[in-house]
Design a protein around this motif. Structure first.
Motif, short mmCIF file in Angstrom:
data_model
loop_
_atom_site.label_atom_id
_atom_site.label_comp_id
_atom_site.label_asym_id
_atom_site.label_seq_id
_atom_site.Cartn_x
_atom_site.Cartn_y
_atom_site.Cartn_z
N PHE A 266 7.24 8.44 23.54
CA PHE A 266 7.81 9.59 22.78
C PHE A 266 7.24 11.06 23.72
CE2 PHE A 266 6.84 12.83 19.65
CZ PHE A 266 8.24 12.92 19.02
N ALA A 267 6.26 11.10 23.97
CA ALA A 267 5.49 12.41 24.91
C ALA A 267 6.34 12.68 26.03
CB ALA A 267 4.10 12.07 24.95
N MET A 268 6.82 11.47 26.80
CA MET A 268 7.27 11.66 28.10
C MET A 268 8.84 11.99 27.72
SD MET A 268 5.94 8.73 30.53
CE MET A 268 6.91 9.56 31.90
N LEU A 269 9.54 11.64 26.61
CA LEU A 269 10.85 11.99 26.17
C LEU A 269 10.89 13.16 25.70
CD1 LEU A 269 12.21 8.52 24.39
CD2 LEU A 269 12.87 9.37 27.03
N LEU A 270 9.92 13.62 24.84
CA LEU A 270 9.86 15.08 24.34
C LEU A 270 9.80 15.94 25.63
CD1 LEU A 270 9.55 16.93 21.87
CD2 LEU A 270 7.26 16.71 22.05
N VAL A 271 8.94 15.80 26.44
CA VAL A 271 8.97 16.61 27.58
C VAL A 271 10.37 16.88 28.40
CG1 VAL A 271 7.68 17.18 29.89
CG2 VAL A 271 6.76 16.20 28.17
N ILE A 272 11.04 15.53 28.40
CA ILE A 272 12.17 15.61 29.07
C ILE A 272 13.35 16.33 28.39
CG2 ILE A 272 14.23 14.13 29.99
CD1 ILE A 272 12.17 11.98 30.67
N ASN A 273 13.38 16.04 27.19
CA ASN A 273 14.26 16.91 26.16
C ASN A 273 13.97 18.31 26.07
OD1 ASN A 273 15.59 14.77 25.37
ND2 ASN A 273 14.13 14.26 23.64
N LEU A 274 12.69 18.88 26.23
CA LEU A 274 12.48 20.30 26.33
C LEU A 274 12.82 20.93 27.60
CD1 LEU A 274 8.73 20.30 24.95
CD2 LEU A 274 10.91 21.05 23.89
N ILE A 275 12.82 20.16 28.69
CA ILE A 275 13.34 20.58 30.11
C ILE A 275 14.94 20.48 30.08
CG2 ILE A 275 13.35 19.98 32.43
CD1 ILE A 275 10.78 18.85 32.10
N GLN A 276 15.47 19.77 29.29
CA GLN A 276 16.96 19.63 29.02
C GLN A 276 17.25 20.88 28.37
OE1 GLN A 276 18.33 16.10 27.17
NE2 GLN A 276 20.29 16.76 27.57
N SER A 277 16.57 21.06 27.27
CA SER A 277 17.09 22.26 26.26
C SER A 277 17.12 23.42 27.05
CB SER A 277 16.08 22.02 25.11
OG SER A 277 16.35 23.52 24.28
N TRP A 278 15.84 23.85 27.84
CA TRP A 278 15.66 24.87 28.82
C TRP A 278 16.87 24.96 29.60
CZ3 TRP A 278 14.96 25.10 34.09
CH2 TRP A 278 14.49 26.22 34.55
N SER A 279 17.29 23.82 30.34
CA SER A 279 18.40 24.05 31.49
C SER A 279 19.53 24.28 30.71
CB SER A 279 18.30 22.78 31.99
OG SER A 279 18.93 21.53 31.06
N ARG A 280 19.75 24.00 29.53
CA ARG A 280 21.26 24.16 28.80
C ARG A 280 21.18 25.78 28.36
NH1 ARG A 280 21.87 19.00 24.67
NH2 ARG A 280 22.98 17.73 26.20
N LYS A 281 20.01 26.30 28.10
CA LYS A 281 20.06 27.36 27.77
C LYS A 281 20.33 28.77 28.93
CE LYS A 281 16.94 27.21 23.34
NZ LYS A 281 15.72 27.51 22.86
N ARG A 282 19.60 28.08 29.91
CA ARG A 282 19.81 28.99 31.21
C ARG A 282 21.19 28.68 31.88
NH1 ARG A 282 15.48 28.83 36.19
NH2 ARG A 282 16.69 30.36 37.43
N TYR A 283 21.46 27.71 31.97
CA TYR A 283 22.74 27.48 32.55
C TYR A 283 24.12 27.09 31.75
CZ TYR A 283 19.52 26.29 36.46
OH TYR A 283 18.52 26.23 37.34
N GLY A 284 23.82 27.28 30.66
CA GLY A 284 24.94 26.74 29.64
C GLY A 284 25.51 25.55 29.48
#
Length: 284
Positions: A266-284
């Motif tokens: 759960f911790a590793m997937l949460l980190v991956i999802n946070l990075i994914q959310s950040w990349s979506r906000k930055r790159y669209g």
């Protein structure tokens, strides 16, 4: 005093939904998730908490448990990273090029989805065993695959590749070739076109593919136990250790190991999802 009609007053408190039946579908969704996911996980957490901190820590710090967790998560991460590279390349070839047999290769990508995991494990073991078609030449070079962590990585690469390809491929199909041609017209090199034009749009999909491949690899059992050899502290994965504890009727230990695996996943997937959310906000 003017009395507002009941119909008009109702709109103040209840805003109509765009999708009819939103309340019913939301309730069914929450009930389904509660029955299928939340209740079993709550039972696991409750059973683990009943052990007490001392017993739980003794099981968690056991050398065999730590080594199995290291093997399970380490091989899953390595296999997911390999699949990110080669899965993206496979998706690129299937999207950008037309060649004989393309549809056959495209269909073969989904083969690990349909193939039973036990069949995949037996097939890989037969190929990479010391006397197998691929294992014999590799053994002559001093490379042993079967019954080692390397064999686990290969099995996880096999079952995880479709997750990356099928996640990246649709996004790649939406990128127009004119964008690449425009970048080349403006003087961009091929490397700059990949890193500055294509990569930003593909990053969220690549991260999603990595997360799916990693999650599948961590929990994989059937295709791994045959090629792993299941040697304690060497090639023993955590799901197998849980099964062993259950067969020994050591239910507290099995529950504790499962809870540890759940928390780390759960911790590793949460980190991956946070990075994914950040990349979506930055790159669209």
């Amino acid at each position: 005093m003017t009395i507002m009609p009941a119909r008009e007053a109702g709109w103040r408190f209840r805003k109509p939904s765009v999708i009819p039946g939103f309340g019913l579908t939301l309730g069914l969704s929450l009930a389904y998730l509660t029955l299928i996911i939340l209740i079993p996980l709550s039972g696991l957490a409750w059973r683990s908490a009943a052990l007490g901190w001392t017993d739980f820590w003794a099981i968690a710090s056991d050398r065999r448990t730590l080594n199995s967790l290291k093997i399970s998560f380490g091989t899953a991460v390595i296999a997911a990273l390999v699949n990110v590279v080669f899965g993206t390349l496979v998706a690129w070839v299937l999207v950008r090029y037309r060649f004989p047999g393309r549809r056959v290769i495209d269909a073969m990508v989904d083969l690990p989805f349909a193939l039973p995991t036990a069949v995949a494990g037996i097939s890989l073991t037969t190929l990479y065993a010391p006397n197998g078609w691929l294992g014999a030449p590799l053994s002559a070079l001093g490379i042993k695959v079967a019954y080692t962590p390397l064999g686990i990585v290969i099995a996880l690469i096999f079952i995880g590749l479709p997750f990356v390809v099928r996640t990246v491929q649709p996004i790649m199909e939406e990128i127009d070739k004119e964008v690449e041609e425009a970048a080349a017209t403006l003087g961009a090199t091929r490397l700059q076109t990949i890193t500055r034009v294509l990569a930003p749009g593909l990053t969220p999909a690549i991260l999603t593919g990595f997360a799916l491949a990693f999650a599948r690899g961590v929990g994989e059992y059937g295709s791994v136990i045959f090629i792993a050899g299941n040697l304690p502290n060497i090639s023993e994965i955590t799901p197998l250790l849980i099964i062993i504890r259950l067969e020994e009727f050591n239910y507290p230990a099995a529950t504790a190991i499962a809870a540890i695996m759940l928390v780390i996943s759960f911790a590793m997937l949460l980190v991956i999802n946070l990075i994914q959310s950040w990349s979506r906000k930055r790159y669209g």
